[in-house]
Structure formats: C-alpha cells, structure tokens
Design a protein around this motif. Structure first.
Motif, PDB file in Angstrom:
ATOM      1  N   MET A 186     -22.560   7.096  20.648  1.00 60.22           N
ATOM      2  CA  MET A 186     -22.380   5.901  19.814  1.00 60.22           C
ATOM      3  C   MET A 186     -22.065   6.319  18.382  1.00 60.22           C
ATOM      4  O   MET A 186     -22.748   7.167  17.804  1.00 60.22           O
ATOM      5  CB  MET A 186     -23.651   5.036  19.835  1.00 60.22           C
ATOM      6  N   ALA A 187     -21.032   5.768  17.845  1.00 60.32           N
ATOM      7  CA  ALA A 187     -20.626   6.129  16.494  1.00 60.32           C
ATOM      8  C   ALA A 187     -21.636   5.624  15.478  1.00 60.32           C
ATOM      9  O   ALA A 187     -22.229   4.557  15.634  1.00 60.32           O
ATOM     10  CB  ALA A 187     -19.244   5.534  16.193  1.00 60.32           C
ATOM     11  N   ALA A 188     -21.864   6.444  14.463  1.00 60.10           N
ATOM     12  CA  ALA A 188     -22.780   6.042  13.397  1.00 60.10           C
ATOM     13  C   ALA A 188     -22.191   4.860  12.653  1.00 60.10           C
ATOM     14  O   ALA A 188     -20.966   4.763  12.481  1.00 60.10           O
ATOM     15  CB  ALA A 188     -22.998   7.207  12.437  1.00 60.10           C
ATOM     16  N   PRO A 189     -23.056   3.911  12.230  1.00 61.90           N
ATOM     17  CA  PRO A 189     -22.545   2.754  11.497  1.00 61.90           C
ATOM     18  C   PRO A 189     -21.887   3.182  10.188  1.00 61.90           C
ATOM     19  O   PRO A 189     -22.320   4.124   9.539  1.00 61.90           O
ATOM     20  CB  PRO A 189     -23.802   1.916  11.235  1.00 61.90           C
ATOM     21  N   THR A 190     -20.836   2.506   9.844  1.00 65.24           N
ATOM     22  CA  THR A 190     -20.138   2.815   8.590  1.00 65.24           C
ATOM     23  C   THR A 190     -20.998   2.399   7.411  1.00 65.24           C
ATOM     24  O   THR A 190     -21.518   1.284   7.366  1.00 65.24           O
ATOM     25  CB  THR A 190     -18.798   2.065   8.534  1.00 65.24           C
ATOM     26  N   GLN A 191     -21.189   3.320   6.465  1.00 65.27           N
ATOM     27  CA  GLN A 191     -21.985   3.009   5.275  1.00 65.27           C
ATOM     28  C   GLN A 191     -21.060   2.513   4.170  1.00 65.27           C
ATOM     29  O   GLN A 191     -19.934   2.990   4.026  1.00 65.27           O
ATOM     30  CB  GLN A 191     -22.755   4.241   4.811  1.00 65.27           C
ATOM     31  N   THR A 192     -21.560   1.556   3.441  1.00 66.87           N
ATOM     32  CA  THR A 192     -20.782   1.017   2.319  1.00 66.87           C
ATOM     33  C   THR A 192     -21.540   1.261   1.031  1.00 66.87           C
ATOM     34  O   THR A 192     -22.744   1.547   1.028  1.00 66.87           O
ATOM     35  CB  THR A 192     -20.549  -0.498   2.491  1.00 66.87           C
ATOM     36  N   ILE A 193     -20.843   1.171  -0.066  1.00 68.85           N
ATOM     37  CA  ILE A 193     -21.458   1.349  -1.374  1.00 68.85           C
ATOM     38  C   ILE A 193     -20.815   0.375  -2.343  1.00 68.85           C
ATOM     39  O   ILE A 193     -19.616   0.054  -2.222  1.00 68.85           O
ATOM     40  CB  ILE A 193     -21.291   2.807  -1.862  1.00 68.85           C
ATOM     41  N   GLU A 194     -21.617  -0.094  -3.265  1.00 64.20           N
ATOM     42  CA  GLU A 194     -21.082  -1.010  -4.278  1.00 64.20           C
ATOM     43  C   GLU A 194     -20.166  -0.231  -5.210  1.00 64.20           C
ATOM     44  O   GLU A 194     -20.551   0.809  -5.754  1.00 64.20           O
ATOM     45  CB  GLU A 194     -22.223  -1.640  -5.078  1.00 64.20           C
ATOM     46  N   VAL A 195     -18.957  -0.703  -5.374  1.00 66.42           N
ATOM     47  CA  VAL A 195     -17.984  -0.022  -6.222  1.00 66.42           C
ATOM     48  C   VAL A 195     -18.139  -0.515  -7.658  1.00 66.42           C
ATOM     49  O   VAL A 195     -18.111  -1.725  -7.907  1.00 66.42           O
ATOM     50  CB  VAL A 195     -16.547  -0.279  -5.721  1.00 66.42           C
ATOM     51  N   PRO A 196     -18.310   0.407  -8.620  1.00 65.51           N
ATOM     52  CA  PRO A 196     -18.431  -0.024 -10.017  1.00 65.51           C
ATOM     53  C   PRO A 196     -17.140  -0.692 -10.493  1.00 65.51           C
ATOM     54  O   PRO A 196     -16.053  -0.432  -9.967  1.00 65.51           O
ATOM     55  CB  PRO A 196     -18.676   1.286 -10.774  1.00 65.51           C
ATOM     56  N   SER A 197     -17.277  -1.527 -11.504  1.00 61.64           N
ATOM     57  CA  SER A 197     -16.087  -2.082 -12.146  1.00 61.64           C
ATOM     58  C   SER A 197     -15.357  -0.961 -12.879  1.00 61.64           C
ATOM     59  O   SER A 197     -15.887   0.149 -13.049  1.00 61.64           O
ATOM     60  CB  SER A 197     -16.490  -3.169 -13.147  1.00 61.64           C
ATOM     61  N   ASP A 198     -14.143  -1.231 -13.330  1.00 65.59           N
ATOM     62  CA  ASP A 198     -13.364  -0.206 -14.022  1.00 65.59           C
ATOM     63  C   ASP A 198     -14.114   0.318 -15.249  1.00 65.59           C
ATOM     64  O   ASP A 198     -14.182   1.533 -15.483  1.00 65.59           O
ATOM     65  CB  ASP A 198     -12.007  -0.767 -14.453  1.00 65.59           C
ATOM     66  N   ALA A 199     -14.673  -0.607 -16.042  1.00 61.48           N
ATOM     67  CA  ALA A 199     -15.398  -0.199 -17.248  1.00 61.48           C
ATOM     68  C   ALA A 199     -16.634   0.620 -16.882  1.00 61.48           C
ATOM     69  O   ALA A 199     -16.945   1.636 -17.523  1.00 61.48           O
ATOM     70  CB  ALA A 199     -15.800  -1.433 -18.063  1.00 61.48           C
ATOM     71  N   GLU A 200     -17.373   0.190 -15.854  1.00 67.48           N
ATOM     72  CA  GLU A 200     -18.571   0.912 -15.414  1.00 67.48           C
ATOM     73  C   GLU A 200     -18.205   2.300 -14.895  1.00 67.48           C
ATOM     74  O   GLU A 200     -18.929   3.279 -15.136  1.00 67.48           O
ATOM     75  CB  GLU A 200     -19.294   0.129 -14.325  1.00 67.48           C
ATOM     76  N   LEU A 201     -17.082   2.391 -14.196  1.00 68.90           N
ATOM     77  CA  LEU A 201     -16.655   3.671 -13.641  1.00 68.90           C
ATOM     78  C   LEU A 201     -16.339   4.666 -14.759  1.00 68.90           C
ATOM     79  O   LEU A 201     -16.747   5.839 -14.703  1.00 68.90           O
ATOM     80  CB  LEU A 201     -15.425   3.454 -12.767  1.00 68.90           C
ATOM     81  N   MET A 202     -15.612   4.224 -15.787  1.00 77.71           N
ATOM     82  CA  MET A 202     -15.281   5.105 -16.898  1.00 77.71           C
ATOM     83  C   MET A 202     -16.537   5.536 -17.665  1.00 77.71           C
ATOM     84  O   MET A 202     -16.668   6.690 -18.084  1.00 77.71           O
ATOM     85  CB  MET A 202     -14.296   4.423 -17.847  1.00 77.71           C
ATOM     86  N   GLN A 203     -17.484   4.576 -17.841  1.00 76.37           N
ATOM     87  CA  GLN A 203     -18.730   4.911 -18.526  1.00 76.37           C
ATOM     88  C   GLN A 203     -19.575   5.871 -17.692  1.00 76.37           C
ATOM     89  O   GLN A 203     -20.178   6.820 -18.214  1.00 76.37           O
ATOM     90  CB  GLN A 203     -19.532   3.639 -18.828  1.00 76.37           C
ATOM     91  N   ALA A 204     -19.596   5.647 -16.373  1.00 75.65           N
ATOM     92  CA  ALA A 204     -20.355   6.523 -15.484  1.00 75.65           C
ATOM     93  C   ALA A 204     -19.806   7.948 -15.543  1.00 75.65           C
ATOM     94  O   ALA A 204     -20.570   8.927 -15.548  1.00 75.65           O
ATOM     95  CB  ALA A 204     -20.312   5.994 -14.050  1.00 75.65           C
ATOM     96  N   GLN A 205     -18.490   8.072 -15.588  1.00 76.44           N
ATOM     97  CA  GLN A 205     -17.902   9.407 -15.665  1.00 76.44           C
ATOM     98  C   GLN A 205     -18.279  10.092 -16.976  1.00 76.44           C
ATOM     99  O   GLN A 205     -18.628  11.279 -16.994  1.00 76.44           O
ATOM    100  CB  GLN A 205     -16.387   9.321 -15.532  1.00 76.44           C
ATOM    101  N   ALA A 206     -18.226   9.349 -18.081  1.00 77.66           N
ATOM    102  CA  ALA A 206     -18.605   9.925 -19.370  1.00 77.66           C
ATOM    103  C   ALA A 206     -20.078  10.331 -19.381  1.00 77.66           C
ATOM    104  O   ALA A 206     -20.440  11.394 -19.897  1.00 77.66           O
ATOM    105  CB  ALA A 206     -18.324   8.921 -20.493  1.00 77.66           C
ATOM    106  N   ASP A 207     -20.946   9.479 -18.807  1.00 77.39           N
ATOM    107  CA  ASP A 207     -22.377   9.816 -18.723  1.00 77.39           C
ATOM    108  C   ASP A 207     -22.592  11.055 -17.860  1.00 77.39           C
ATOM    109  O   ASP A 207     -23.447  11.904 -18.163  1.00 77.39           O
ATOM    110  CB  ASP A 207     -23.165   8.640 -18.142  1.00 77.39           C
TER     111      ASP A 207
END
Length: 368
Positions: free
Chosen positions: A1-22
C-alpha cells in the motif's frame, strides 16, 4: 500500500523571501562569531583605542601591519562588525573612520583601571576549537545513550571537564584561556553590583565567598566595605594561586565535601550556572550550614543569571545563548525564577527574595 501523500502549507511570496533571509542569518551566525574572534586576535579594539578612539581603514591596516592587498577584505570584515554593534562608523569611503562602542570597549586589552576587566578571552574561549567541536557534535550527543549524570557534549567528546584539573591535560593553552575568560566574565560589573546593592551588605560583618577563586570579588567588597571580614573558599589548586596581600583570608577545600567557613553571609557569585541541579543543591546545603539563622542575620547571597523574557528580546536571547553554552560545555544551565525557587527549597532554605536585577543577572538573598 502506497504511503499517503503528505502536504505542507506553502508560505506566501513575502513569507518565503523572509524565511530564506532568516535561514541565511541563522545558518551563518557563526561567521559573526568568527569575525569577532578575528577582530580580537588581530587586536582591532585595542588598536583603535591606542589610535585615539577613532581610525580609518588605512590607519588600522598600518598599525596592525596587514598586507595592503587585504584592504578590501578588511573593509568587509569591519562592515559586518559595525552592523553587529561591535564598532561604530562615521563617514564613508576613504573618509570613513571606525570607533569603539560599549561592546568593543570591554574588549580593549592592556588598560589599567579598577572596573575594566577585558573580555578578550571570553570571545576566545567559547569560539576555541574544542568548544566548537563539541557544539558540532551536538546531534550525535543527543542520540547517544549516556548514563546519569549525563556528561556535557564537551566532556563526552574530549574526556575532560572544563574548569577542572583534567582540562590542562587536554590542552594547557585552552585551559588558560577559558579560565581567564571565566575570571573576566565573573569580575565584569563588580563595581555596578556594589553600587546598586549597598544594602545587601548592610549589617554584614563577615562573609565567605564560596568558590571565590582568586578573590577578586572579595577584595572589591573589602575595598567598598572595610569593616567586612572576607574569606575566600575554593579548591586548593585555585587558592594556592591567589595573591597573599592580607586583604582577604583564604581557605582551601571542596565545597561538596568540606565545611564551608562559617560567616554571617556566604556568597555564591556566578557559580551555580556551571553545575547540575543536584550539585547546586549539595553546595547550597553546605552554605546553609555555614550561616546563622535568619533572625541572627544569616543569609546566602546568590548572584547568577535569571532567565526572564520580560527583559526584552535581545537580553533574553543572550540569556538563552548562555544557556546553550552551559549545555554544550558544562553540566550546568541558566534558570528562571521557578527553577531557582526549586533549588533553594530543596536545599532546605525557608525563604528568599530577589534583592536586585542587574542586566541579565539577579541578586538573591536566600534565608536559612
């Protein structure tokens, strides 16, 4: 039986850029530490002081005898340290001059002043190879099955405990640096303590500085309060190195096993954060036996870091970094008020009060 696909909340564009800087900041903070170590090893704070308190890049390069082709790299180092508050800067381009801040003033070496304790070795100690290697090994240490009392990552990796007689066998040069770092750290702010806490010593005629090392704090207390008879109690190899100037008395012994010299007050200054809870309770219990009842003016004075988020994010982060330092290099920890209360109660004390908060530290009066 295949493992269930896991999902993750995708940050907004601004959050993504800030997360990378952090992520950059957190992953690369060690370069700030190494840049500070470089500045101390080169002697930049002391050189700026000797050049009158402000200097251009060219002045510094010449005074430090650095090759001319390193000038653009030196500018980049200074830019990072200015941004971190280590140095101040005024002007731009060739007219830019670098000055000292309160932080870099306490890194100046070779100054003779009662209240100046250069923190140069405090930079060199935590950033030395042995300490960095212990931190680098942290994940492996967490995964290991280690019997209690759990050794620190430093002890587990190197087979020696800091501030003990086994450390010189590992590396005598490192041992000298970390001991000088501890002394510089512990002695910084003695004058502030004595000015802010004069009432702490009111009515005290005798005091034992338990684990007082070479007696710098005890001598400062006697200078401010000549009527107090001070005794320094510490391990024989530390007491034997202390200057015999007649200002304070010295008694050699082990606070875990020997009787602490009796006095109206016993002081533990920046001792307990190096120790496990069990060891703290043992030493506190020995100190409690050395003082008279509260009615007779007996008390134990504990001066140590009090973890408290209300001090603001910068001071709180500094306290947490000091806690990580204790975790990596010692069996100790930094404690909040509930944890201090637990130690005092377990050691048999009836009450305590916080006499004063001084920066990241607190002064406790603990009563038998």
């Amino acid at each position: 039986m295949a493992a269930p696909t896991q999902t993750i909340e995708v940050p907004s564009d601004a959050e993504l850029m800030q997360a990378q800087a952090d992520l950059w900041r957190h992953s690369l903070y060690y370069l700030t530490s190494m840049g500070l170590r470089c500045a101390v090893e080169l002697g930049i704070p002391t050189t700026i002081h000797r050049l009158g308190g402000a200097a251009s890049v060219s002045d510094l390069m010449a005074a430090l005898s650095l090759p001319e082709n390193k000038l653009p790299f030196f500018r980049r180092l200074m830019r990072v340290l200015v941004t971190g508050g280590v140095f101040a800067a005024d002007g731009s381009g060739d007219a830019e001059r670098f000055g000292l801040t309160p932080l870099s003033r306490i890194l100046v070496d070779g100054v003779v002043a009662d209240e100046h304790h250069s923190q140069r070795c405090f930079v060199l100690g935590p950033t030395c190879r042995h300490s960095v290697e212990a931190a680098f090994n942290l994940a492996e240490w967490f995964k290991k099955e280690l019997a209690s009392p759990v050794p620190s990552p430093f002890e587990d990796l190197h087979g020696a405990r800091l501030f003990e007689e086994s450390t010189p066998l590992l590396d005598p040069e490192m041992d000298a640096v970390v001991n000088e770092a501890r002394a510089a750290h512990d002695n910084l702010g003695i004058g502030t303590l004595l000015r802010e806490c004069r009432d702490l010593f009111k009515g005290v005629n005798s005091l034992t500085d338990c684990c007082g090392r070479h007696g710098e704090t005890a001598r400062a207390i006697v200078k401010a309060f000549p009527h107090i008879n001070c005794t320094v109690f510490d391990l024989p190899w530390l007491v034997n190195q202390a200057p015999r100037d007649g200002v304070v008395n010295y008694v050699a012994g082990d606070a875990f096993h020997s009787n602490v010299p009796p006095a109206q007050a016993v002081m533990l200054k920046l001792v307990l954060h190096h120790l496990s809870d069990d060891d703290c309770v043992k030493i506190l219990g020995q100190c409690r036996k050395a003082v008279p009842s509260q009615k007779e003016g007996g008390k134990v004075i504990v001066i140590d870091i009090l973890v408290d988020p209300s001090l603001g994010p910068v001071m709180f982060e500094a306290q947490l970094m000091m806690d990580m330092l204790m975790m990596v290099n010692t069996r100790g920890r930094q404690r909040d008020e509930n944890e201090w209360h637990h130690l005092f109660t377990k050691a048999g004390f009836s009450d305590y009060k916080i006499a004063k908060k001084i920066g990241a530290r607190a002064v406790f009066e603990v009563f038998p």
